[in-house]
Structures are given as structure tokens and as C-alpha cells.
Design a protein around this motif. Structure first.
Motif, PDB file in Angstrom:
ATOM      1  N   PHE A 171       0.849  -1.191   0.000  1.00 23.03           N
ATOM      2  CA  PHE A 171       0.000   0.000   0.000  1.00 23.03           C
ATOM      3  C   PHE A 171       0.885   1.241   0.000  1.00 23.03           C
ATOM      4  N   CYS A 172       0.525   2.222  -0.807  1.00 25.32           N
ATOM      5  CA  CYS A 172       1.306   3.458  -0.875  1.00 25.32           C
ATOM      6  C   CYS A 172       0.351   4.642  -0.751  1.00 25.32           C
ATOM      7  N   ASP A 173       0.619   5.500   0.231  1.00 24.08           N
ATOM      8  CA  ASP A 173      -0.213   6.690   0.409  1.00 24.08           C
ATOM      9  C   ASP A 173       0.531   7.886  -0.173  1.00 24.08           C
ATOM     10  N   GLU A 174       0.024   8.423  -1.259  1.00 24.31           N
ATOM     11  CA  GLU A 174       0.626   9.586  -1.930  1.00 24.31           C
ATOM     12  C   GLU A 174       2.145   9.421  -2.054  1.00 24.31           C
ATOM     13  N   PRO A 175       2.627   8.416  -2.766  1.00 27.84           N
ATOM     14  CA  PRO A 175       4.075   8.178  -2.794  1.00 27.84           C
ATOM     15  C   PRO A 175       4.883   9.298  -3.446  1.00 27.84           C
ATOM     16  N   ASN A 176       4.212  10.156  -4.249  1.00 29.36           N
ATOM     17  CA  ASN A 176       4.941  11.233  -4.930  1.00 29.36           C
ATOM     18  C   ASN A 176       4.818  12.575  -4.243  1.00 29.36           C
ATOM     19  N   SER A 177       4.128  12.583  -3.120  1.00 27.53           N
ATOM     20  CA  SER A 177       3.908  13.851  -2.439  1.00 27.53           C
ATOM     21  C   SER A 177       5.239  14.503  -2.071  1.00 27.53           C
ATOM     22  N   GLY A 178       5.406  15.764  -2.474  1.00 30.58           N
ATOM     23  CA  GLY A 178       6.612  16.522  -2.146  1.00 30.58           C
ATOM     24  C   GLY A 178       7.813  16.227  -3.021  1.00 30.58           C
ATOM     25  N   LEU A 179       7.617  15.443  -4.072  1.00 25.76           N
ATOM     26  CA  LEU A 179       8.759  15.113  -4.946  1.00 25.76           C
ATOM     27  C   LEU A 179       8.667  15.874  -6.263  1.00 25.76           C
ATOM     28  N   ASP A 180       9.834  16.133  -6.877  1.00 27.33           N
ATOM     29  CA  ASP A 180       9.822  16.794  -8.187  1.00 27.33           C
ATOM     30  C   ASP A 180       9.325  15.788  -9.240  1.00 27.33           C
ATOM     31  N   PRO A 181       8.857  16.281 -10.415  1.00 28.51           N
ATOM     32  CA  PRO A 181       8.252  15.375 -11.408  1.00 28.51           C
ATOM     33  C   PRO A 181       9.177  14.241 -11.840  1.00 28.51           C
ATOM     34  N   LYS A 182      10.488  14.526 -11.976  1.00 27.12           N
ATOM     35  CA  LYS A 182      11.412  13.493 -12.444  1.00 27.12           C
ATOM     36  C   LYS A 182      11.544  12.366 -11.402  1.00 27.12           C
ATOM     37  N   THR A 183      11.718  12.787 -10.137  1.00 22.48           N
ATOM     38  CA  THR A 183      11.848  11.780  -9.067  1.00 22.48           C
ATOM     39  C   THR A 183      10.538  11.006  -8.909  1.00 22.48           C
ATOM     40  N   SER A 184       9.409  11.710  -9.114  1.00 20.72           N
ATOM     41  CA  SER A 184       8.098  11.043  -9.013  1.00 20.72           C
ATOM     42  C   SER A 184       8.007   9.892 -10.001  1.00 20.72           C
ATOM     43  N   ILE A 185       8.491  10.133 -11.228  1.00 23.63           N
ATOM     44  CA  ILE A 185       8.429   9.081 -12.257  1.00 23.63           C
ATOM     45  C   ILE A 185       9.314   7.900 -11.856  1.00 23.63           C
ATOM     46  N   VAL A 186      10.494   8.226 -11.295  1.00 23.19           N
ATOM     47  CA  VAL A 186      11.402   7.155 -10.841  1.00 23.19           C
ATOM     48  C   VAL A 186      10.702   6.292  -9.789  1.00 23.19           C
ATOM     49  N   ILE A 187      10.035   6.955  -8.830  1.00 24.19           N
ATOM     50  CA  ILE A 187       9.343   6.221  -7.754  1.00 24.19           C
ATOM     51  C   ILE A 187       8.186   5.400  -8.333  1.00 24.19           C
ATOM     52  N   ASP A 188       7.403   6.023  -9.216  1.00 25.21           N
ATOM     53  CA  ASP A 188       6.275   5.303  -9.849  1.00 25.21           C
ATOM     54  C   ASP A 188       6.763   4.044 -10.561  1.00 25.21           C
ATOM     55  N   ASN A 189       7.817   4.217 -11.368  1.00 29.66           N
ATOM     56  CA  ASN A 189       8.318   3.067 -12.136  1.00 29.66           C
ATOM     57  C   ASN A 189       8.856   1.977 -11.218  1.00 29.66           C
ATOM     58  N   LEU A 190       9.512   2.420 -10.145  1.00 26.11           N
ATOM     59  CA  LEU A 190      10.059   1.454  -9.189  1.00 26.11           C
ATOM     60  C   LEU A 190       8.933   0.622  -8.566  1.00 26.11           C
ATOM     61  N   ILE A 191       7.851   1.297  -8.184  1.00 20.91           N
ATOM     62  CA  ILE A 191       6.707   0.583  -7.582  1.00 20.91           C
ATOM     63  C   ILE A 191       6.119  -0.402  -8.600  1.00 20.91           C
ATOM     64  N   GLN A 192       5.991   0.056  -9.844  1.00 21.52           N
ATOM     65  CA  GLN A 192       5.402  -0.833 -10.853  1.00 21.52           C
ATOM     66  C   GLN A 192       6.301  -2.050 -11.131  1.00 21.52           C
ATOM     67  N   GLU A 193       7.611  -1.794 -11.224  1.00 20.54           N
ATOM     68  CA  GLU A 193       8.550  -2.909 -11.468  1.00 20.54           C
ATOM     69  C   GLU A 193       8.460  -3.943 -10.347  1.00 20.54           C
ATOM     70  N   ILE A 194       8.456  -3.436  -9.113  1.00 21.23           N
ATOM     71  CA  ILE A 194       8.419  -4.338  -7.946  1.00 21.23           C
ATOM     72  C   ILE A 194       7.101  -5.124  -7.923  1.00 21.23           C
ATOM     73  N   THR A 195       6.015  -4.444  -8.262  1.00 23.24           N
ATOM     74  CA  THR A 195       4.696  -5.108  -8.292  1.00 23.24           C
ATOM     75  C   THR A 195       4.705  -6.294  -9.249  1.00 23.24           C
ATOM     76  N   GLU A 196       5.264  -6.059 -10.432  1.00 17.92           N
ATOM     77  CA  GLU A 196       5.293  -7.134 -11.442  1.00 17.92           C
ATOM     78  C   GLU A 196       6.291  -8.221 -11.054  1.00 17.92           C
ATOM     79  N   GLU A 197       7.471  -7.765 -10.595  1.00 18.00           N
ATOM     80  CA  GLU A 197       8.551  -8.702 -10.257  1.00 18.00           C
ATOM     81  C   GLU A 197       8.133  -9.689  -9.165  1.00 18.00           C
ATOM     82  N   TYR A 198       7.476  -9.178  -8.122  1.00 16.50           N
ATOM     83  CA  TYR A 198       7.126 -10.031  -6.977  1.00 16.50           C
ATOM     84  C   TYR A 198       5.647 -10.443  -6.976  1.00 16.50           C
ATOM     85  N   ASN A 199       4.903 -10.077  -8.029  1.00 20.33           N
ATOM     86  CA  ASN A 199       3.484 -10.416  -8.159  1.00 20.33           C
ATOM     87  C   ASN A 199       2.685  -9.992  -6.917  1.00 20.33           C
TER      88      ASN A 199
END
Lengths: 254, 249
Positions: free
Chosen positions: A160-188
Motif C-alpha cells: 500500500f502506498c499513500d501519496e508516494p509522490n507527495s513533495g517530490l519533483d516530477p522526475k523523481t516522481s516518475i522514478v518512484i512510480d516506475n520502481l513501484i510498478q517494477e516491484i509489483t510485477e517482479e514479486y506479483n
């Protein structure tokens, strides 16, 4: 899979969730979106067991939370990883101590095994040089990555992630988003993200649940959200000037 | 309405006490937490306790000497009065109130900050009993509080001896005669019983105010102040009740 059936929740006589029913699928990034005050956080906290619904059920792969014993709930919680809006890292601990915390608390792993797993997870979120730093010594984006590392270190089934991009710049937000998606797929993992960031919706919104005033007003995917005629959704999505202009440009092209 | 609110808070406090002992944290983790709390709460308090005790003991001795103007009153009473003041009240009660300010505000602000920054929610979501994890180590660490008070007693009397003897008010043998005069061993027991009760109050009331606080940084500050006031009030009341029960009856 997490199944939510007719969940209602009131505070001081005000009904915040008015009978929400939906499913959050395994191996997908499920997003809860909506304006402030729409009930997103209450729904997320109900999923986490922080709030108890007044009525309705929440089941985790068939296990109905309200029917579990205290011990069963405790076991279920060890299957949950959570990334808080403010990261919620323990100030008094270093990065590696924060990440090792769930392993020390809930497993019988040896110190060497814990170190091996912590090193692996810290590398996985690309924080190789931050092991011995305290949360106050690293940036907001790095703190979020530590929070993700801590959330996944014990191989959770649900993230569960509550506002994971809150307070982050757009570039870092994308890095965090992609990381969450990769981990979701990787570990099902069944991942549920509470956000109002449209960039996240465009990047990782495999399933989107749109709440308005405590009601599930729409659900679909990131492709469908830009095509829907649902007035509440279009009002929310196109409240940004950028998206309005993109839409106008697309309409001109057509 | 106010009475209902106070009763509700008292009920919540006792429910919290029961929760502290449920779902205990793994001993391998708890051991580290206890040592950390001993360092933060006990070891870090020794300096200020020693400083205050030594000088207050000296002042008690000098004040007593300056007020004994009647030549018929024996000078050894200075030692007697210093011992009684330090052992019965100054060390157990007033050091505890000073610690309500030092330890109490530390406990409230550290737990309150964890509440504000969602660290307590993080513990709960992980399946940790946050009250056991946060408050139990403090309770165990404060079982060493009588050790601090023992040091306060010793240094208070030492300060009294130095103040009395080197201030030229009485001789060393007169002071020691006063210390030994009409010594009741139960007074030491009484002082340490009080200390143990005060230690429990010091560990739990500030934790209660930190754990159940709501709001942000400003509210953490307010909670620390409220915690100090209530811890002091409860210590004073407990002191009165314990004195009545243990010495007057």
C-alpha cells in the motif's frame, strides 16, 4: 487479490465511505484517485485495518479481515508493506536499520541472512551509498526509496502506498512510480496506491478507482480514463491546464 | 462535561497500561530498546541530578544552621535535618518532579513526534504492538530510577556535610552524629517505595500524552507541557497518599 464489498464508514455522523465495492488485482498497480475529501485515505486506512468499517467486508485472498482472530490479523499484517506519505522512517535508525526492522521483528533469520537481504533490497531501490545514513541526512526521494525497501524487504503479498509522490519533483516522481510498478510485477504483489497525481495515473494506472464524495464514481484503466464521458472523472482529470491543452490539441487533430 | 472528559482520559490511561503488556516484542529486539532507554532516561539524567542534589543538600544544611540561633539546640541537629529533608522528601519527590520536566518532556516529545510523522502508524501496520514497543522499555529502564535517587540521597547529604563543615557551622563529627541520630531504617524503605511508584508515573503519564496526541509540531510542544503539569500533579498527590499510608498510619 483484495476484495472490498459495500464498505461504509462514518465519523461523527458524517458518512465518508458510502458503500464502496471493488477489487484490487494481484500483480497490478491499483490506484485510488479523487479530490481531497473524497474518502481515499479513509478507504486506504480501512484496507490497512487502521479504521474499522461500520459495515461491509474487506477480504485478502479470501480471508475476510473482520472475521480473523487477533493472531490471524497479526499474521496478515506481516504480509503487508506500506509506504506512507511522509515515508514514516524511524528517525533514530540508519537506512539499513530501517530496512532490516521487519526482518528483525518477524523472522528468525540470522544477522548474516538479514544483512544479505537488506543489502539486496537497498541495491534494488538504487540506494547503494546510503546504508549508514540517518533519514534526516538523505533527500525526500531517497527517503521514499528507503520506505519502499522497508515495505518489500519481507516479501509482502500486498503493498500500500499513500501519496508516494507527495513533495517530490516530477522526475523523481516518475522514478518512484516506475520502481513501484517494477516491484509489483517482479514479486506479483497486489499494490494499492492512493494518489491525486495525474502523472502517476498516466504512468502506472493499470486499474483506477475514482472516488467522489465517498462513492465509487468510476473504475477502469489509464487508457479508459482519458476516453470516458463520466463528468466527474473528466472534471477531475482535466482540472489541470496541461491536460486541458493536450485534449484541445487532440480534438483539433481529429 | 469536564468531569466526563477527565474520567474518559483516566479510563483511556488504564486501558493503555493493559495494552503495554499485550503482544510482547521479540526479546532480541526489546533488549536493545531497554539499553537505549536506560542510556536516554537514566544515564543522561545522572549529571543534572548529581549537580542539583549536591548543591541543594549544601543549601539545606546552611539554611538549617542559620536558623538554629538558640545556643541550647545542639548543632548535630543540622546533620539530622539535612538527612531527614534529603532522604524523605528532596531526593525521592523533588528529584522526581525535576525528572518529570527532563525525562517526561523527552518521552512525550519523542513519542509525539513519532505519532505526527506516522511512525506509530507504521509500527501498527507492520503488526507491532506500538505501546509495548515504545512504553515497555521505558518502564523497565525506569526500574533503575531508585538507583538515581540513591545517588541523589548520597550527594545531597555529602553536599550538606561540605556546606555545614566547610561553612564553619559545625564539626564533621557533629554532622555525622546528626546523621546517625534517631535513624529509622523504614524511612529509607518508605523513600524507595515512593521512588518506584514515581518511576511508574514518570514512564507512563508522559507516554500517554505523547501517544494519544493529535496535530503537528505545535501540539507536540503543548503535549509536553501538559504532560509535565499532570506528571507533577500526580506525583504530588501520590506523595501525599503514600506518606499518609506508610508513615502516618
Amino acid at each position: 487479490m483484495i476484495e472490498v464489498k459495500n464498505v461504509k464508514k462514518s465519523f461523527n455522523g458524517v458518512e465518508v465511505l458510502k458503500g464502496i465495492s471493488t477489487t484490487f488485482e494481484t500483480g497490478k498497480t491499483n490506484l485510488i484517485i479523487g479530490q481531497s475529501g473524497s474518502g481515499k485515505t479513509v478507504l486506504l486506512k480501512s484496507l490497512l485495518g487502521i479504521h474499522t468499517p461500520d459495515s461491509g467486508t474487506i477480504s485478502f485472498d479470501g480471508r475476510i479481515y473482520s472475521e480473523l482472530t487477533d493472531d490471524e490479523r497479526r499474521d496478515l499484517r506481516t504480509e503487508i508493506g506500506m509506504v506512507f506519505q511522509g515515508s514514516a522512517l524511524f528517525d533514530s535508525m540508519t537506512v539499513e536499520e530501517n530496512v532490516a526492522f521487519p526482518l528483525k521483528m518477524f523472522t528468525n533469520k540470522t544477522i548474516a541472512e538479514i544483512k544479505e537481504r537488506v543489502d539486496f533490497v537497498i541495491d534494488r531501490v538504487h540506494l547503494e551509498n546510503a546504508h549508514t545514513k540517518k533519514p534526516s541526512e538523505i533527500s525526500g526521494g531517497m527517503q521514499k526509496r528507503v520506505a519502499i525497501a522497508r515495505a518489500i524487504v519481507n516479501n509482502p503479498k500486498y503493498l500500500f502506498c499513500d501519496e508516494p509522490n507527495s513533495g517530490l519533483d516530477p522526475k523523481t516522481s516518475i522514478v518512484i512510480d516506475n520502481l513501484i510498478q517494477e516491484i509489483t510485477e517482479e514479486y506479483n504483489i497486489t499494490t494499492v496506491i492512493n494518489t491525486h497525481d495525474m502523472n502517476s495515473v498516466m504512468e502506472i494506472g493499470e486499474k483506477i478507482v475514482f472516488l467522489k464524495q465517498g462513492v465509487l464514481a468510476w473504475e477502469g484503466s489509464k487508457r479508459e480514463i482519458f476516453k470516458t464521458d463520466n463528468a466527474a472523472v473528466t472534471d477531475f482529470v482535466y482540472s489541470s491546464n496541461l491536460f486541458k491543452k493536450i485534449r484541445e490539441a487532440q480534438n483539433k487533430e481529429v | 462535561m469536564m468531569l466526563v472528559r477527565y474520567l474518559s482520559q483516566i479510563g483511556k490511561y488504564f486501558i493503555m497500561l493493559a495494552e503495554i503488556f499485550k503482544k510482547p516484542t521479540k526479546w532480541s529486539v526489546m533488549r536493545g530498546l531497554v539499553f537505549k532507554e536506560i542510556d536516554d532516561l537514566i544515564i543522561d539524567s545522572l549529571g543534572i541530578v548529581s549537580f542539583i542534589s549536591f548543591f541543594v543538600g549544601g543549601v539545606v544544611s546552611i539554611q538549617t544552621a542559620l536558623n538554629l540561633t538558640n545556643p541550647l539546640i545542639p548543632k548535630y541537629l543540622i546533620g539530622f535535618a539535612t538527612r531527614q529533608s534529603v532522604v524523605l522528601e528532596f531526593a525521592p519527590t523533588f528529584i522526581s518532579i525535576i525528572m518529570a520536566g527532563k525525562m517526561g518532556s523527552f518521552i512525550t516529545s519523542s513519542i509525539g513526534t513519532m505519532r505526527v510523522t506516522e511512525q506509530i502508524d507504521a509500527l501498527e501496520v507492520m503488526g507491532v504492538n506500538s505501546l509495548n514497543y515504545l512504553v515497555f522499555p521505558k518502564l523497565i529502564a525506569l526500574l533503575l530510577f531508585p538507583f538515581v535517587i540513591g545517588i541523589a540521597m548520597f550527594l545531597g547529604i555529602l553536599g550538606g556535610w561540605l556546606g555545614g563543615v566547610y561553612g564553619g557551622f559545625l564539626s564533621s563529627s557533629e554532622f555525622i552524629q546528626g546523621l546517625q541520630s534517631e535513624f529509622v531504617p523504614f524511612h529509607i524503605v518508605y523513600a524507595f517505595i515512593k521512588t518506584v511508584i514515581f518511576a511508574l508515573i514518570l514512564a507512563t503519564i508522559p507516554s500517554f500524552h505523547g501517544y494519544y496526541m493529535k496535530g503537528g509540531a505545535l501540539e507536540v510542544g503543548k503535549a509536553s507541557t501538559v504532560s509535565f503539569v499532570w506528571t507533577s500533579v500526580i506525583i504530588i498527590l501520590a506523595n501525599y497518599i503514600l506518606t499518609q499510608l506508610l508513615l502516618a498510619s
